[in-house]
Design a protein around this motif. Structure first.
Motif, PDB file in Angstrom:
ATOM      1  N   PHE A  13       0.814  -1.217   0.000  1.00 12.71           N
ATOM      2  CA  PHE A  13       0.000   0.000   0.000  1.00 12.71           C
ATOM      3  C   PHE A  13       0.849   1.270   0.000  1.00 12.71           C
ATOM      4  CE2 PHE A  13      -2.886  -3.249   1.361  1.00 12.71           C
ATOM      5  CZ  PHE A  13      -4.113  -2.884   0.820  1.00 12.71           C
ATOM      6  N   GLY A  14       2.159   1.124  -0.150  1.00 13.91           N
ATOM      7  CA  GLY A  14       3.016   2.291  -0.244  1.00 13.91           C
ATOM      8  C   GLY A  14       3.337   2.901   1.110  1.00 13.91           C
ATOM      9  N   ARG A  15       3.994   4.049   1.060  1.00 12.07           N
ATOM     10  CA  ARG A  15       4.470   4.706   2.284  1.00 12.07           C
ATOM     11  C   ARG A  15       4.016   6.166   2.336  1.00 12.07           C
ATOM     12  NH1 ARG A  15       5.249   0.221   1.635  1.00 12.07           N
ATOM     13  NH2 ARG A  15       7.100  -1.083   1.981  1.00 12.07           N
ATOM     14  N   ALA A  16       2.837   6.448   1.860  1.00 10.00           N
ATOM     15  CA  ALA A  16       2.359   7.824   1.877  1.00 10.00           C
ATOM     16  C   ALA A  16       2.116   8.279   3.314  1.00 10.00           C
ATOM     17  CB  ALA A  16       1.066   7.938   1.074  1.00 10.00           C
ATOM     18  N   PRO A  17       2.560   9.491   3.648  1.00  9.52           N
ATOM     19  CA  PRO A  17       2.289  10.010   4.991  1.00  9.52           C
ATOM     20  C   PRO A  17       0.782  10.107   5.239  1.00  9.52           C
ATOM     21  CG  PRO A  17       3.923  11.355   3.862  1.00  9.52           C
ATOM     22  CD  PRO A  17       3.335  10.445   2.837  1.00  9.52           C
ATOM     23  N   GLY A  18       0.391   9.981   6.503  1.00 14.83           N
ATOM     24  CA  GLY A  18      -1.011  10.076   6.863  1.00 14.83           C
ATOM     25  C   GLY A  18      -1.639   8.712   7.064  1.00 14.83           C
ATOM     26  N   LEU A  19      -2.948   8.677   6.948  1.00 13.71           N
ATOM     27  CA  LEU A  19      -3.728   7.470   7.228  1.00 13.71           C
ATOM     28  C   LEU A  19      -4.098   6.770   5.932  1.00 13.71           C
ATOM     29  CD1 LEU A  19      -4.933   6.218   9.906  1.00 13.71           C
ATOM     30  CD2 LEU A  19      -7.109   7.236   9.186  1.00 13.71           C
ATOM     31  N   THR A  20      -3.760   5.478   5.827  1.00  9.29           N
ATOM     32  CA  THR A  20      -4.054   4.686   4.633  1.00  9.29           C
ATOM     33  C   THR A  20      -4.886   3.476   5.023  1.00  9.29           C
ATOM     34  OG1 THR A  20      -1.967   5.325   3.573  1.00  9.29           O
ATOM     35  CG2 THR A  20      -3.077   3.375   2.711  1.00  9.29           C
ATOM     36  N   PRO A  21      -6.085   3.291   4.437  1.00  6.03           N
ATOM     37  CA  PRO A  21      -6.860   2.083   4.723  1.00  6.03           C
ATOM     38  C   PRO A  21      -6.196   0.858   4.105  1.00  6.03           C
ATOM     39  CG  PRO A  21      -7.968   3.422   3.058  1.00  6.03           C
ATOM     40  CD  PRO A  21      -6.803   4.223   3.532  1.00  6.03           C
ATOM     41  N   ILE A  22      -6.102  -0.215   4.894  1.00  7.04           N
ATOM     42  CA  ILE A  22      -5.437  -1.441   4.458  1.00  7.04           C
ATOM     43  C   ILE A  22      -6.429  -2.595   4.337  1.00  7.04           C
ATOM     44  CG2 ILE A  22      -3.634  -3.125   5.017  1.00  7.04           C
ATOM     45  CD1 ILE A  22      -2.561  -0.322   4.416  1.00  7.04           C
ATOM     46  N   VAL A  23      -7.265  -2.757   5.347  1.00  2.00           N
ATOM     47  CA  VAL A  23      -8.224  -3.864   5.420  1.00  2.00           C
ATOM     48  C   VAL A  23      -9.602  -3.295   5.725  1.00  2.00           C
ATOM     49  CG1 VAL A  23      -8.903  -5.920   6.725  1.00  2.00           C
ATOM     50  CG2 VAL A  23      -6.484  -5.528   6.190  1.00  2.00           C
ATOM     51  N   THR A  56      -8.637  -2.215  -1.018  1.00  4.50           N
ATOM     52  CA  THR A  56      -8.194  -2.735   0.278  1.00  4.50           C
ATOM     53  C   THR A  56      -8.358  -4.248   0.325  1.00  4.50           C
ATOM     54  OG1 THR A  56     -10.398  -2.327   1.198  1.00  4.50           O
ATOM     55  CG2 THR A  56      -8.730  -0.603   1.518  1.00  4.50           C
ATOM     56  N   LEU A  57      -7.684  -4.869   1.276  1.00  8.59           N
ATOM     57  CA  LEU A  57      -7.865  -6.294   1.518  1.00  8.59           C
ATOM     58  C   LEU A  57      -9.186  -6.506   2.251  1.00  8.59           C
ATOM     59  CD1 LEU A  57      -4.243  -7.195   2.726  1.00  8.59           C
ATOM     60  CD2 LEU A  57      -5.121  -7.025   0.381  1.00  8.59           C
ATOM     61  N   SER A  84     -11.822  -2.864  10.395  1.00  6.64           N
ATOM     62  CA  SER A  84     -10.932  -2.227   9.432  1.00  6.64           C
ATOM     63  C   SER A  84      -9.565  -2.034  10.068  1.00  6.64           C
ATOM     64  CB  SER A  84     -11.487  -0.864   8.993  1.00  6.64           C
ATOM     65  OG  SER A  84     -12.733  -1.005   8.332  1.00  6.64           O
ATOM     66  N   LEU A  85      -8.560  -1.981   9.207  1.00  6.62           N
ATOM     67  CA  LEU A  85      -7.183  -1.728   9.643  1.00  6.62           C
ATOM     68  C   LEU A  85      -6.614  -0.587   8.811  1.00  6.62           C
ATOM     69  CD1 LEU A  85      -4.414  -2.342  10.978  1.00  6.62           C
ATOM     70  CD2 LEU A  85      -4.111  -4.161   9.264  1.00  6.62           C
ATOM     71  N   PHE A  86      -5.964   0.364   9.501  1.00  8.82           N
ATOM     72  CA  PHE A  86      -5.351   1.513   8.844  1.00  8.82           C
ATOM     73  C   PHE A  86      -3.863   1.565   9.181  1.00  8.82           C
ATOM     74  CE2 PHE A  86      -9.743   2.440   9.793  1.00  8.82           C
ATOM     75  CZ  PHE A  86     -10.232   3.002   8.630  1.00  8.82           C
ATOM     76  N   GLN A  87      -3.076   2.054   8.232  1.00  6.94           N
ATOM     77  CA  GLN A  87      -1.661   2.321   8.450  1.00  6.94           C
ATOM     78  C   GLN A  87      -1.499   3.828   8.629  1.00  6.94           C
ATOM     79  OE1 GLN A  87       1.774   0.727   5.820  1.00  6.94           O
ATOM     80  NE2 GLN A  87       1.331   2.723   4.947  1.00  6.94           N
ATOM     81  N   LEU A  88      -0.898   4.230   9.749  1.00  6.45           N
ATOM     82  CA  LEU A  88      -0.633   5.641   9.999  1.00  6.45           C
ATOM     83  C   LEU A  88       0.869   5.883   9.965  1.00  6.45           C
ATOM     84  CD1 LEU A  88      -1.630   8.480  10.813  1.00  6.45           C
ATOM     85  CD2 LEU A  88      -1.377   7.764  13.206  1.00  6.45           C
TER      86      LEU A  88
END
Length: 231
Positions: free
Chosen positions: A135-145, A153-154, A161-165
Motif C-alpha cells: 500500500f506504499g508509504r504515503a504520509p497520513g492514514l491509509t486504509p489497508i483492510v 483494500t484487503l 478495518s485496519l489503517f496504516q498511519l
C-alpha cells in the motif's frame, strides 16, 4: 477511555530460532486480563532466525494478517499459493473451513521480523482465501483492510478495518472516531502521542467511547502505527 499496554508488559516466548512478544494471550502465555480486544485476538511481534520458520500447520476460522517489518517471508499454503512477502507488504489469509501453510525466513543470513495478527471472523466456515498487497508509504492514514474490500483494500470477514498511519517528524493527524465502535492502536516504529498518552514501538492502546483522537509525532524518526476499528 484509553487503556495503554506497554511493550515491556507483553508476554514472551523464546525458542532460540523464534523470539516472540505477545500483546494478548497466546501459546504458553496466558493472562485472563489480556485475551484480546473485541474481534482482535492476536498481535505477535515475531523475530525469526535466518533460515528458520514455521513448518506446515493448520488454521481454521481465523483472519490472519501479516506485516513484515524486516526481511522477507517465504509462504506456501494448501491453496497453491507460493509467495514471498517483503518488508512493507500486507498479507491477509482467511482460514475459513481450514487451510495449511508454512512460513520461513527467506534469508539464510539475515533475521526476519514480522507482525502476526489474528481477527476472529464474523461467520465461521467458508472457502479459504489469500490476499497480498503493498500500500506504499504515503504520509497520513491509509486504509489497508475493510469488510467490503473497497478501493483496493484487503477484504476481511469481519466488521473491522485496519489503517496504516505514517507520520514524519513533527507530523500530526486528527482522526474522527465512531464512539459506538472500539479502536486499538499498535505502535510499529517511532513514537507518537495519542491524546494524552505517549506510545513507543511495541506499545498498544485500547480506545473506547471516543469521537476523535489526535496523533502527534514525537522524536526524530518516522512513526508508524496500525489502527484497528472494531465492533
Amino acid at each position: 477511555m484509553i487503556t495503554v499496554r506497554l511493550a515491556e508488559d507483553r508476554g514472551r516466548a523464546d525458542f532460540g530460532w523464534l523470539d516472540s512478544r505477545h500483546t494478548f494471550s497466546f501459546g504458553s502465555y496466558y493472562d485472563p486480563e489480556h485475551m484480546g480486544f473485541s474481534a482482535l485476538r492476536v498481535i505477535n511481534d515475531d523475530k525469526v532466525a535466518p533460515g528458520a520458520g514455521f513448518d506446515t500447520h493448520g488454521h481454521k476460522d481465523m483472519e490472519i494478517i501479516s506485516l513484515v517489518t524486516e526481511g522477507e517471508i517465504e509462504h506456501k499454503d494448501s491453496m497453491g499459493n507460493v509467495q514471498r512477502l517483503p518488508a512493507g507488504e500486507f498479507q491477509l489469509m482467511s482460514a475459513g473451513k481450514g487451510v495449511f501453510h508454512s512460513e520461513y525466513n527467506a534469508s539464510k543470513e539475515k533475521p526476519l521480523r514480522f507482525l502476526q495478527i489474528w481477527i476472529v471472523p464474523e461467520q465461521t466456515g467458508g472457502k479459504p482465501g489469500y490476499q497480498q498487497k503493498d500500500f506504499g508509504r504515503a504520509p497520513g492514514l491509509t486504509p489497508i483492510v475493510t469488510p467490503d474490500g473497497a478501493n483496493g483494500t484487503l477484504q476481511v470477514k469481519q466488521q473491522a478495518s485496519l489503517f496504516q498511519l505514517l507520520l514524519p517528524p513533527e507530523g500530526h493527524h486528527d482522526m474522527r472516531l465512531n464512539p459506538a465502535r472500539r479502536y486499538y492502536v499498535h505502535m510499529v516504529t517511532g513514537q507518537l502521542r495519542a491524546g494524552e498518552h505517549t506510545l513507543q514501538a511495541g506499545d498498544g492502546a485500547a480506545i473506547e467511547q471516543h469521537d476523535s483522537l489526535s496523533f502527534v509525532q514525537q522524536g526524530g524518526e518516522q512513526a508508524m502505527a496500525l489502527i484497528f476499528e472494531l465492533p
